[in-house]
Design a protein around this motif. Sequence first.
Motif, short mmCIF file in Angstrom:
data_model
loop_
_atom_site.label_atom_id
_atom_site.label_comp_id
_atom_site.label_asym_id
_atom_site.label_seq_id
_atom_site.Cartn_x
_atom_site.Cartn_y
_atom_site.Cartn_z
N ILE A 203 0.86 -1.18 0.00
CA ILE A 203 0.00 0.00 0.00
C ILE A 203 0.90 1.23 0.00
O ILE A 203 1.80 1.36 0.84
CB ILE A 203 -0.94 0.05 1.22
CG1 ILE A 203 -1.87 -1.17 1.23
CG2 ILE A 203 -1.76 1.34 1.22
CD1 ILE A 203 -2.72 -1.27 2.48
N VAL A 204 0.66 2.12 -0.95
CA VAL A 204 1.37 3.40 -1.01
C VAL A 204 0.37 4.50 -0.68
O VAL A 204 -0.60 4.72 -1.41
CB VAL A 204 1.99 3.65 -2.40
CG1 VAL A 204 2.68 5.01 -2.44
CG2 VAL A 204 2.99 2.54 -2.75
N THR A 205 0.60 5.17 0.45
CA THR A 205 -0.29 6.26 0.84
C THR A 205 0.19 7.56 0.22
O THR A 205 1.39 7.79 0.08
CB THR A 205 -0.36 6.39 2.37
OG1 THR A 205 0.95 6.69 2.88
CG2 THR A 205 -0.86 5.10 3.01
N LYS A 206 -0.78 8.43 -0.13
CA LYS A 206 -0.45 9.65 -0.85
C LYS A 206 -1.09 10.89 -0.22
O LYS A 206 -1.38 11.87 -0.92
CB LYS A 206 -0.87 9.51 -2.31
CG LYS A 206 -0.23 8.32 -3.03
CD LYS A 206 -0.53 8.30 -4.52
CE LYS A 206 -2.00 8.09 -4.79
NZ LYS A 206 -2.29 7.98 -6.23
N GLY A 207 -1.31 10.84 1.09
CA GLY A 207 -1.87 11.99 1.77
C GLY A 207 -3.23 12.37 1.22
O GLY A 207 -4.14 11.54 1.10
N GLY A 208 -3.36 13.63 0.82
CA GLY A 208 -4.62 14.14 0.30
C GLY A 208 -5.01 13.55 -1.04
O GLY A 208 -6.14 13.75 -1.50
N ALA A 209 -4.10 12.80 -1.67
CA ALA A 209 -4.41 12.16 -2.95
C ALA A 209 -4.87 10.71 -2.79
O ALA A 209 -5.11 10.03 -3.79
CB ALA A 209 -3.20 12.22 -3.88
N GLY A 210 -4.97 10.22 -1.55
CA GLY A 210 -5.49 8.89 -1.33
C GLY A 210 -4.43 7.82 -1.15
O GLY A 210 -3.39 8.06 -0.54
N ALA A 211 -4.65 6.65 -1.71
CA ALA A 211 -3.72 5.52 -1.55
C ALA A 211 -3.86 4.57 -2.74
O ALA A 211 -4.92 4.47 -3.34
CB ALA A 211 -3.99 4.78 -0.25
N ASP A 212 -2.76 3.88 -3.05
CA ASP A 212 -2.76 2.87 -4.10
C ASP A 212 -2.48 1.50 -3.49
O ASP A 212 -1.61 1.36 -2.61
CB ASP A 212 -1.67 3.16 -5.14
CG ASP A 212 -1.99 4.39 -5.98
OD1 ASP A 212 -3.18 4.74 -6.10
OD2 ASP A 212 -1.04 5.01 -6.50
N LEU A 213 -3.21 0.51 -3.96
CA LEU A 213 -3.06 -0.86 -3.49
C LEU A 213 -2.47 -1.72 -4.59
O LEU A 213 -2.98 -1.73 -5.72
CB LEU A 213 -4.42 -1.43 -3.07
CG LEU A 213 -4.49 -2.94 -2.82
CD1 LEU A 213 -3.65 -3.33 -1.61
CD2 LEU A 213 -5.95 -3.37 -2.62
N TYR A 214 -1.41 -2.45 -4.29
CA TYR A 214 -0.79 -3.39 -5.21
C TYR A 214 -0.93 -4.79 -4.62
O TYR A 214 -0.50 -5.04 -3.49
CB TYR A 214 0.69 -3.08 -5.42
CG TYR A 214 0.95 -1.69 -5.97
CD1 TYR A 214 1.11 -1.47 -7.33
CD2 TYR A 214 1.04 -0.59 -5.11
CE1 TYR A 214 1.35 -0.20 -7.84
CE2 TYR A 214 1.29 0.69 -5.61
CZ TYR A 214 1.44 0.87 -6.96
OH TYR A 214 1.67 2.13 -7.46
N SER A 222 -7.00 2.09 -6.71
CA SER A 222 -6.66 3.36 -6.07
C SER A 222 -7.84 3.80 -5.22
O SER A 222 -9.00 3.63 -5.62
CB SER A 222 -6.33 4.42 -7.12
OG SER A 222 -5.14 4.10 -7.80
N PHE A 223 -7.55 4.36 -4.07
CA PHE A 223 -8.57 4.82 -3.14
C PHE A 223 -8.45 6.33 -3.00
O PHE A 223 -7.37 6.86 -2.72
CB PHE A 223 -8.39 4.16 -1.77
CG PHE A 223 -8.61 2.67 -1.78
CD1 PHE A 223 -9.79 2.12 -1.33
CD2 PHE A 223 -7.62 1.82 -2.26
CE1 PHE A 223 -9.99 0.76 -1.35
CE2 PHE A 223 -7.81 0.45 -2.29
CZ PHE A 223 -9.01 -0.08 -1.83
N ALA A 224 -9.57 7.02 -3.20
CA ALA A 224 -9.57 8.47 -3.07
C ALA A 224 -9.55 8.87 -1.60
O ALA A 224 -10.14 8.20 -0.75
CB ALA A 224 -10.82 9.06 -3.75
N ALA A 225 -8.86 9.99 -1.32
CA ALA A 225 -8.83 10.51 0.05
C ALA A 225 -10.17 11.14 0.38
O ALA A 225 -10.91 11.60 -0.49
CB ALA A 225 -7.72 11.53 0.19
N ILE A 226 -10.50 11.16 1.67
CA ILE A 226 -11.68 11.85 2.15
C ILE A 226 -11.29 13.30 2.40
O ILE A 226 -10.33 13.58 3.13
CB ILE A 226 -12.21 11.18 3.44
CG1 ILE A 226 -12.62 9.74 3.13
CG2 ILE A 226 -13.38 11.97 4.01
CD1 ILE A 226 -12.89 8.91 4.35
#
Length: 291
Positions: A203-214, A222-226
């Motif tokens: 899992i790569v977290t991207k702060g306000g840009a959400g996170a990517d799951l491999y 990809s998961f959008a940030a709240i």
Amino acid sequence: MTIWNLGSINADHFYYLSHLPKPGETLLAISHTTGLGGKGANMSVAAARAGAHVRHIGAVGPDGGWAVERLTEYGVDTRTIGQVNVATATAIISVDQAGENSIIIDPGANHLISEQQVSHALSGANANDIFVTQNETNAQVDAARIAADANLTVAYAAAPFSAQAVEEILPLLSFLILNEVEAGQLTEATGKSPQDLGIETVIVTKGGAGADLYRDGQNTKSFAAIKVEPVDTTGAGDTFTGYVLAGMDRGLTIDQSISLAMRAGALMVMRQGTADVIPDLKEVENFSLDQ
């Protein structure tokens, strides 16, 4: 099942400032607070508040009884925390009005965890339990090897980032979580992107840009940030990690675990502090995505 966390325990000193200081600049703090922290303690508290049984493996100094008591109050099993003759770790955390931070850590007792303590603690683990560690203690590789040999899921949060530390532990991992900057640093050090590391879940977290799951070498989602207004980003990543692992421990899918963790992280950045203010499962489940 149980989550076994070899992790740091810090006394966090927060200084809230108009802006982060520049070299040579002296600032008056708007306010100052002290509380429980450390990436390890934060993750243990988050996982416990998310409904998991968590055993913390760590160390405090003679001055650290309060930290152990507070972890216990927050639902963490503290029987595998030892006391050493060095002061409990401390962190100086500066936070600006946009919620960004800079952190200085004195590792103290966190770097005096003995191999005997780790092996004794993990002798109580069962296959299919989860083991997690970070880079704020010693003994990570030895502990990960013991956990892998016992068929535990071995998870690792690659912070504070050290390419050497990550490369040493990579062959033992089944779960890796790191932020976007750390992912870039790891790619630079190894020549491999997250999906090429040979790890089952990244899992790569991207702060306000959400996170990517491999998963299994593929970028599966990809998961959008709240979207919220951040007050203090300190501890949000640790809260996310603790909630993801707790979700997995409770039998949720990885997608469900990440979605729950995104809510927990969003709540966390709207609060000042670290372990003491991590939201519990009821708060997270009741958190409206529209607010």
